[in-house]
Design a protein around this motif. Structure first.
Motif, mmCIF file in Angstrom:
data_model
loop_
_atom_site.group_PDB
_atom_site.id
_atom_site.type_symbol
_atom_site.label_atom_id
_atom_site.label_comp_id
_atom_site.label_asym_id
_atom_site.label_seq_id
_atom_site.Cartn_x
_atom_site.Cartn_y
_atom_site.Cartn_z
ATOM 1 N N PHE A 34 0.831 -1.207 0.000
ATOM 2 C CA PHE A 34 0.000 0.000 0.000
ATOM 3 C C PHE A 34 0.862 1.253 0.000
ATOM 4 O O PHE A 34 0.633 2.178 -0.785
ATOM 5 C CB PHE A 34 -0.950 0.016 1.206
ATOM 6 N N LEU A 35 1.855 1.301 0.868
ATOM 7 C CA LEU A 35 2.737 2.471 0.917
ATOM 8 C C LEU A 35 3.500 2.634 -0.388
ATOM 9 O O LEU A 35 3.626 3.745 -0.914
ATOM 10 C CB LEU A 35 3.725 2.351 2.073
ATOM 11 N N TYR A 36 4.037 1.550 -0.887
ATOM 12 C CA TYR A 36 4.822 1.540 -2.108
ATOM 13 C C TYR A 36 4.036 2.160 -3.263
ATOM 14 O O TYR A 36 4.546 3.008 -3.997
ATOM 15 C CB TYR A 36 5.181 0.086 -2.391
ATOM 16 N N VAL A 37 2.797 1.757 -3.408
ATOM 17 C CA VAL A 37 1.955 2.255 -4.488
ATOM 18 C C VAL A 37 1.497 3.693 -4.218
ATOM 19 O O VAL A 37 1.550 4.545 -5.104
ATOM 20 C CB VAL A 37 0.744 1.312 -4.712
ATOM 21 N N TYR A 38 1.077 3.983 -2.985
ATOM 22 C CA TYR A 38 0.570 5.319 -2.697
ATOM 23 C C TYR A 38 1.651 6.384 -2.757
ATOM 24 O O TYR A 38 1.375 7.524 -3.159
ATOM 25 C CB TYR A 38 -0.157 5.363 -1.353
ATOM 26 N N VAL A 39 2.879 6.059 -2.404
ATOM 27 C CA VAL A 39 3.960 7.036 -2.546
ATOM 28 C C VAL A 39 4.087 7.427 -4.021
ATOM 29 O O VAL A 39 4.237 8.607 -4.348
ATOM 30 C CB VAL A 39 5.284 6.485 -1.974
ATOM 31 N N ASP A 40 3.997 6.444 -4.913
ATOM 32 C CA ASP A 40 4.045 6.756 -6.343
ATOM 33 C C ASP A 40 2.827 7.553 -6.791
ATOM 34 O O ASP A 40 2.952 8.496 -7.578
ATOM 35 C CB ASP A 40 4.154 5.477 -7.166
ATOM 36 N N ILE A 41 1.659 7.184 -6.317
ATOM 37 C CA ILE A 41 0.441 7.923 -6.697
ATOM 38 C C ILE A 41 0.525 9.370 -6.237
ATOM 39 O O ILE A 41 0.217 10.296 -6.999
ATOM 40 C CB ILE A 41 -0.817 7.225 -6.135
ATOM 41 N N PHE A 42 0.973 9.584 -4.987
ATOM 42 C CA PHE A 42 1.092 10.959 -4.492
ATOM 43 C C PHE A 42 2.146 11.751 -5.264
ATOM 44 O O PHE A 42 2.112 12.979 -5.294
ATOM 45 C CB PHE A 42 1.388 10.980 -2.997
ATOM 46 N N GLY A 43 3.070 11.046 -5.906
ATOM 47 C CA GLY A 43 4.061 11.715 -6.739
ATOM 48 C C GLY A 43 3.435 12.468 -7.901
ATOM 49 O O GLY A 43 4.006 13.437 -8.403
ATOM 50 N N PHE A 44 2.247 12.054 -8.336
ATOM 51 C CA PHE A 44 1.561 12.757 -9.420
ATOM 52 C C PHE A 44 1.155 14.171 -9.013
ATOM 53 O O PHE A 44 0.884 15.010 -9.862
ATOM 54 C CB PHE A 44 0.318 11.980 -9.876
ATOM 55 N N TYR A 45 1.085 14.458 -7.711
ATOM 56 C CA TYR A 45 0.700 15.788 -7.228
ATOM 57 C C TYR A 45 1.846 16.788 -7.314
ATOM 58 O O TYR A 45 1.619 17.983 -7.175
ATOM 59 C CB TYR A 45 0.217 15.714 -5.775
ATOM 60 N N LYS A 46 3.078 16.290 -7.507
ATOM 61 C CA LYS A 46 4.214 17.196 -7.595
ATOM 62 C C LYS A 46 4.148 17.955 -8.923
ATOM 63 O O LYS A 46 3.949 17.332 -9.974
ATOM 64 C CB LYS A 46 5.530 16.423 -7.469
ATOM 65 N N PRO A 47 4.290 19.271 -8.866
ATOM 66 C CA PRO A 47 4.233 20.054 -10.110
ATOM 67 C C PRO A 47 5.236 19.552 -11.147
ATOM 68 O O PRO A 47 6.385 19.255 -10.828
ATOM 69 C CB PRO A 47 4.601 21.468 -9.648
ATOM 70 N N GLY A 48 4.764 19.418 -12.381
ATOM 71 C CA GLY A 48 5.612 19.003 -13.485
ATOM 72 C C GLY A 48 5.654 17.507 -13.728
ATOM 73 O O GLY A 48 6.092 17.074 -14.801
ATOM 74 N N THR A 49 5.199 16.714 -12.766
ATOM 75 C CA THR A 49 5.282 15.261 -12.914
ATOM 76 C C THR A 49 4.435 14.756 -14.078
ATOM 77 O O THR A 49 4.916 13.998 -14.925
ATOM 78 C CB THR A 49 4.867 14.550 -11.607
ATOM 79 N N ILE A 50 3.201 15.169 -14.131
ATOM 80 C CA ILE A 50 2.303 14.686 -15.195
ATOM 81 C C ILE A 50 2.776 15.192 -16.559
ATOM 82 O O ILE A 50 2.774 14.441 -17.543
ATOM 83 C CB ILE A 50 0.840 15.064 -14.901
ATOM 84 N N GLU A 51 3.259 16.423 -16.591
ATOM 85 C CA GLU A 51 3.781 16.960 -17.848
ATOM 86 C C GLU A 51 4.972 16.140 -18.336
ATOM 87 O O GLU A 51 5.088 15.841 -19.528
ATOM 88 C CB GLU A 51 4.181 18.436 -17.679
ATOM 89 N N ASP A 52 5.871 15.771 -17.405
ATOM 90 C CA ASP A 52 7.021 14.936 -17.766
ATOM 91 C C ASP A 52 6.574 13.574 -18.283
ATOM 92 O O ASP A 52 7.121 13.060 -19.273
ATOM 93 C CB ASP A 52 7.956 14.741 -16.574
ATOM 94 N N ILE A 53 5.580 12.993 -17.622
ATOM 95 C CA ILE A 53 5.073 11.687 -18.065
ATOM 96 C C ILE A 53 4.492 11.807 -19.474
ATOM 97 O O ILE A 53 4.724 10.942 -20.327
ATOM 98 C CB ILE A 53 4.022 11.147 -17.069
ATOM 99 N N LEU A 54 3.764 12.901 -19.735
ATOM 100 C CA LEU A 54 3.154 13.079 -21.053
ATOM 101 C C LEU A 54 4.186 13.237 -22.169
ATOM 102 O O LEU A 54 3.907 12.894 -23.324
ATOM 103 C CB LEU A 54 2.198 14.280 -21.041
ATOM 104 N N ILE A 55 5.381 13.727 -21.833
ATOM 105 C CA ILE A 55 6.433 13.814 -22.860
ATOM 106 C C ILE A 55 7.359 12.600 -22.818
ATOM 107 O O ILE A 55 8.355 12.533 -23.527
ATOM 108 C CB ILE A 55 7.247 15.123 -22.768
#
Length: 160
Positions: A34-55
């Motif tokens: 649970f922690l392992y997955v949620y730490v990664d999920i919460f990483g999406f809240y960091k500014p720029g993360t989703i933009e980096d994933i999209l590129i």
């Protein structure tokens, strides 16, 4: 498998059931997962993360089919450890838990490289503690009281 020992606390009358080591390990791996997955999920809240994933980038890595496969393997292993902790015979179970937990400690800490967000340190700290407890329980696996054939079959009868 032996019956669980129970004790009643004299001060509050609550029953305290001794838990089998396999259930403890499965619970620890579940908490880790649970922690392992949620730490990664919460990483999406960091500014720029989703933009980096999209590129097509994660941290300094290019997102490729191989990258995604490796990421899935790293998530699959602790997920399988939940089941394997319950299903494997004691001797194999003990060493599998010790080895996998030891291998995941540096991987967990590597995820902190270049990290500045405190939630990552908190998550990695708790994950590392959970892995240490997995190692501890597996290392201290109860020994059988019967013949050597009991230990070959994976019996987990604790000494009383």
């Amino acid at each position: 498998m032996s019956e669980a020992r129970t004790e009643v606390n004299e001060t509050n009358g609550l029953e305290d059931v001794e838990m089998n080591v396999k259930l403890k390990l499965a619970g620890l791996w579940t908490s880790f997962m649970f922690l392992y997955v949620y730490v990664d999920i919460f990483g999406f809240y960091k500014p720029g993360t989703i933009e980096d994933i999209l590129i097509g980038e994660v941290f300094t890595f290019q997102i490729t089919p191989t990258f995604v496969l490796v990421a899935l393997v790293f998530v699959t292993i602790p997920g399988l450890m939940i089941f394997l902790s319950l299903a494997l015979p004691a001797r194999v179970n003990r060493w599998t838990n010790i080895v996998v937990a030891i291998l995941y400690v540096p991987f967990t800490l590597y995820n902190l490289v270049g990290e500045s967000w405190s939630y990552m340190y908190f998550g990695a700290g708790i994950e590392t503690v959970l892995l240490a407890i997995v190692i501890w329980y597996a290392w201290k696996w109860p020994r059988t009281t019967g013949s050597s054939s009991d230990s070959e079959t994976g019996s987990t009868t604790a000494l009383t």
